[in-house]
Design a protein around this motif. Structure first.
Motif, PDB file in Angstrom:
ATOM      1  N   ASN A  65       4.727   5.572  25.908  1.00 31.03           N
ATOM      2  CA  ASN A  65       5.708   4.513  25.742  1.00 31.03           C
ATOM      3  C   ASN A  65       5.175   3.159  26.189  1.00 31.03           C
ATOM      4  O   ASN A  65       5.921   2.200  26.275  1.00 31.03           O
ATOM      5  CB  ASN A  65       6.965   4.846  26.551  1.00 31.03           C
ATOM      6  N   SER A  66       3.878   3.083  26.496  1.00 31.40           N
ATOM      7  CA  SER A  66       3.334   1.814  26.961  1.00 31.40           C
ATOM      8  C   SER A  66       3.385   0.788  25.828  1.00 31.40           C
ATOM      9  O   SER A  66       3.415   1.145  24.648  1.00 31.40           O
ATOM     10  CB  SER A  66       1.898   1.998  27.441  1.00 31.40           C
ATOM     11  N   ALA A  67       3.387  -0.475  26.215  1.00 29.18           N
ATOM     12  CA  ALA A  67       3.529  -1.547  25.228  1.00 29.18           C
ATOM     13  C   ALA A  67       2.400  -1.489  24.197  1.00 29.18           C
ATOM     14  O   ALA A  67       2.637  -1.682  23.001  1.00 29.18           O
ATOM     15  CB  ALA A  67       3.532  -2.893  25.939  1.00 29.18           C
ATOM     16  N   ILE A  68       1.190  -1.214  24.668  1.00 29.22           N
ATOM     17  CA  ILE A  68       0.061  -1.210  23.744  1.00 29.22           C
ATOM     18  C   ILE A  68       0.193  -0.072  22.731  1.00 29.22           C
ATOM     19  O   ILE A  68      -0.142  -0.221  21.561  1.00 29.22           O
ATOM     20  CB  ILE A  68      -1.286  -1.146  24.519  1.00 29.22           C
ATOM     21  N   SER A  69       0.750   1.069  23.170  1.00 31.35           N
ATOM     22  CA  SER A  69       0.942   2.172  22.227  1.00 31.35           C
ATOM     23  C   SER A  69       1.987   1.830  21.178  1.00 31.35           C
ATOM     24  O   SER A  69       1.832   2.169  20.008  1.00 31.35           O
ATOM     25  CB  SER A  69       1.371   3.440  22.972  1.00 31.35           C
ATOM     26  N   GLN A  70       3.037   1.141  21.616  1.00 29.98           N
ATOM     27  CA  GLN A  70       4.057   0.724  20.645  1.00 29.98           C
ATOM     28  C   GLN A  70       3.443  -0.207  19.608  1.00 29.98           C
ATOM     29  O   GLN A  70       3.686  -0.070  18.407  1.00 29.98           O
ATOM     30  CB  GLN A  70       5.209   0.027  21.369  1.00 29.98           C
TER      31      GLN A  70
ATOM     32  N   GLY B 131       0.775 -10.327  19.862  1.00 28.55           N
ATOM     33  CA  GLY B 131      -0.388  -9.547  20.278  1.00 28.55           C
ATOM     34  C   GLY B 131      -1.304  -9.158  19.133  1.00 28.55           C
ATOM     35  O   GLY B 131      -2.049  -8.183  19.229  1.00 28.55           O
ATOM     36  N   THR B 132      -1.260  -9.930  18.034  1.00 29.15           N
ATOM     37  CA  THR B 132      -2.109  -9.575  16.886  1.00 29.15           C
ATOM     38  C   THR B 132      -3.592  -9.825  17.183  1.00 29.15           C
ATOM     39  O   THR B 132      -4.436  -8.983  16.876  1.00 29.15           O
ATOM     40  CB  THR B 132      -1.720 -10.395  15.641  1.00 29.15           C
ATOM     41  N   LEU B 133      -3.884 -10.984  17.790  1.00 28.73           N
ATOM     42  CA  LEU B 133      -5.273 -11.240  18.176  1.00 28.73           C
ATOM     43  C   LEU B 133      -5.686 -10.248  19.256  1.00 28.73           C
ATOM     44  O   LEU B 133      -6.837  -9.803  19.301  1.00 28.73           O
ATOM     45  CB  LEU B 133      -5.430 -12.682  18.671  1.00 28.73           C
ATOM     46  N   GLY B 134      -4.719  -9.880  20.105  1.00 27.93           N
ATOM     47  CA  GLY B 134      -4.991  -8.857  21.121  1.00 27.93           C
ATOM     48  C   GLY B 134      -5.496  -7.573  20.498  1.00 27.93           C
ATOM     49  O   GLY B 134      -6.465  -6.984  20.967  1.00 27.93           O
ATOM     50  N   ASP B 136      -6.911  -7.266  17.537  1.00 28.64           N
ATOM     51  CA  ASP B 136      -8.233  -7.501  16.952  1.00 28.64           C
ATOM     52  C   ASP B 136      -9.327  -7.514  18.002  1.00 28.64           C
ATOM     53  O   ASP B 136     -10.483  -7.187  17.724  1.00 28.64           O
ATOM     54  CB  ASP B 136      -8.242  -8.830  16.183  1.00 28.64           C
ATOM     55  N   LEU B 137      -8.970  -7.918  19.232  1.00 25.81           N
ATOM     56  CA  LEU B 137      -9.956  -7.955  20.310  1.00 25.81           C
ATOM     57  C   LEU B 137     -10.072  -6.603  21.012  1.00 25.81           C
ATOM     58  O   LEU B 137     -10.981  -6.382  21.802  1.00 25.81           O
ATOM     59  CB  LEU B 137      -9.544  -9.003  21.354  1.00 25.81           C
ATOM     60  N   GLY B 138      -9.144  -5.722  20.744  1.00 25.52           N
ATOM     61  CA  GLY B 138      -9.131  -4.454  21.471  1.00 25.52           C
ATOM     62  C   GLY B 138      -8.595  -4.614  22.885  1.00 25.52           C
ATOM     63  O   GLY B 138      -8.968  -3.868  23.785  1.00 25.52           O
ATOM     64  N   VAL B 139      -7.686  -5.576  23.075  1.00 21.86           N
ATOM     65  CA  VAL B 139      -7.082  -5.779  24.405  1.00 21.86           C
ATOM     66  C   VAL B 139      -6.134  -4.622  24.693  1.00 21.86           C
ATOM     67  O   VAL B 139      -5.351  -4.231  23.834  1.00 21.86           O
ATOM     68  CB  VAL B 139      -6.306  -7.111  24.427  1.00 21.86           C
ATOM     69  N   TYR B 140      -6.222  -4.056  25.890  1.00 27.72           N
ATOM     70  CA  TYR B 140      -5.252  -3.014  26.228  1.00 27.72           C
ATOM     71  C   TYR B 140      -4.595  -3.269  27.573  1.00 27.72           C
ATOM     72  O   TYR B 140      -3.914  -2.412  28.116  1.00 27.72           O
ATOM     73  CB  TYR B 140      -5.880  -1.619  26.162  1.00 27.72           C
ATOM     74  N   GLY B 141      -4.813  -4.429  28.108  1.00 26.71           N
ATOM     75  CA  GLY B 141      -4.148  -4.783  29.356  1.00 26.71           C
ATOM     76  C   GLY B 141      -4.603  -6.167  29.738  1.00 26.71           C
ATOM     77  O   GLY B 141      -5.641  -6.622  29.302  1.00 26.71           O
ATOM     78  N   ALA B 142      -3.818  -6.833  30.531  1.00 27.00           N
ATOM     79  CA  ALA B 142      -4.230  -8.144  31.015  1.00 27.00           C
ATOM     80  C   ALA B 142      -4.455  -8.016  32.523  1.00 27.00           C
ATOM     81  O   ALA B 142      -3.804  -7.184  33.158  1.00 27.00           O
ATOM     82  CB  ALA B 142      -3.154  -9.178  30.706  1.00 27.00           C
TER      83      ALA B 142
END
Lengths: 167, 185
Positions: A65-70, B131-134, B136-142
């Motif tokens: 449910n993490s934001a990145i998974s959504q 978070g679209t550029l995110g 594309d960059l493969g961002v998974y956390g800040a």
């Protein structure tokens, strides 16, 4: 007696209702996804189960449910709608998130050990098993080395000084 | 049978032990970056402070268009670790390091307040609400920080806070080398 039966029936119904509610609340965590073409849904389901959440340790996109998974689930859905093949979608994600995102990565220089190890270990195990079994299948020939003194002690211990132990 | 073969299990155990011991230090949260050596992905997104203005990779090159070494820092007001990192980014900016912010999945007004209150180390911030550029960059956390050379190619990536220690260990030498390369052109 009858009252007992009725109360049991009510109890069972309540239990079944609880179970049904329990499972439905499990599904509530999964967001509703609309597809223009319903045939995309099984592919979507398969992909989100096979793709790994980059932020969480050992959860797939479907479970997390993490934001990145959504975001990534939405991305997968959009790519499916665009008409990309499963392999193209995986390539899209690995070019950004590396092989980490795949639960079943392709064989390459980083993953050959991962894929090869089970085969190697199996072969090694079979080899050792064969060696061990070929050794034990040889008839065991006991080598009896006893001299007169041992025979004497043996007779005394057995408390039998008439018979011959060795036969 | 050669008695020396009896040592094989011991050797296997020692090798396994050494492997596991060396793995203790590796961070399971860290992903191998797929973008090292590749150009920064194309994008066109609004500026954080000026919604009318579109930012794109050519803005990294600077006003003279010559190209410069740039840090791209992914940040957000909801990101707790960014609070800790922000102070060090201010120090870096004072030292003349060019830092571009990527405001990631944030609220515009809150992000603007953040920069007003804590100081703005960024030349400009890209506003990536979706978070679209995110992706594309493969961002998974800040926070995440990318080091770009003067050609706009990603040379290093750090997931997590950049502080003095991380800067000294991971960035400083490479930053210096890339800056020298850019000046030599």
């Amino acid at each position: 007696m009858l009252a007992k039966r009725v109360s049991l029936r009510i109890f069972l119904r309540a239990a079944i209702a609880c179970l049904a509610l329990g499972t439905s609340s499990l599904f509530a965590g999964v967001d509703v996804v609309d597809f223009s073409d319903e045939s995309l849904r099984p592919r979507y389901q398969q992909l989100v189960e096979e793709l790994r959440c980059p932020k969480c340790q050992n959860q797939n996109l479907a479970d997390s449910n993490s934001a990145i998974s959504q975001d990534l689930r939405r991305q997968v859905q959009q790519l499916l709608e665009k008409g990309l093949s499963d392999d193209e979608i995986k390539a899209y994600l690995t070019s950004r998130y590396s092989d980490f995102i795949l639960y079943r990565p392709d064989v390459n220089k980083n993953t050959w050990a991962l894929w090869g190890a089970p085969v190697v270990l199996l072969l090694l195990g079979l080899f050792l098993l064969r060696r061990m079994s070929s050794k034990t299948s040889q008839p065991i020939v006991p080598t009896v080395t006893s001299n007169e003194r041992d025979q004497e002690r043996l007779r005394k211990l057995l408390g039998d000084d008439k018979g011959d132990v060795q036969q | 049978m050669n008695r020396l073969t009896l040592f094989i299990p011991l050797l296997v155990c020692l090798a396994l032990g050494a492997f596991l011991y060396s793995s203790l230090d590796s961070d399971p949260q860290e992903l191998p970056s797929a973008l090292i050596g590749k150009p920064f992905p194309e994008f066109s997104l609004p500026d954080l402070n000026d919604a009318e203005r579109q930012r794109n990779p050519s803005d990294f090159r600077g006003d003279d268009g010559k190209g410069r070494v740039v840090l791209v820092n992914v940040w957000a007001t909801w990101c707790y670790a960014c609070r800790i990192e922000h102070h060090f980014l201010n120090i870096l900016a004072e030292q003349g390091v060019a830092i571009v912010g990527l405001n990631y999945k944030d609220d515009r007004a809150m992000a603007q307040d953040w920069l007003t209150n804590r100081g703005n180390p960024y030349l400009f911030s890209i506003f990536d609400a979706e978070g679209t550029l995110g992706i594309d960059l493969g961002v998974y956390g800040a926070p995440e920080t990318y080091l770009l050379d003067a050609e706009g190619v990603i040379r290093h990536r750090r997931v997590g806070v950049v502080d003095q220690r991380v800067w000294d260990e991971e960035f400083h030498a490479l930053y210096q080398q890339l800056t020298d390369d850019a000046d030599a052109r």
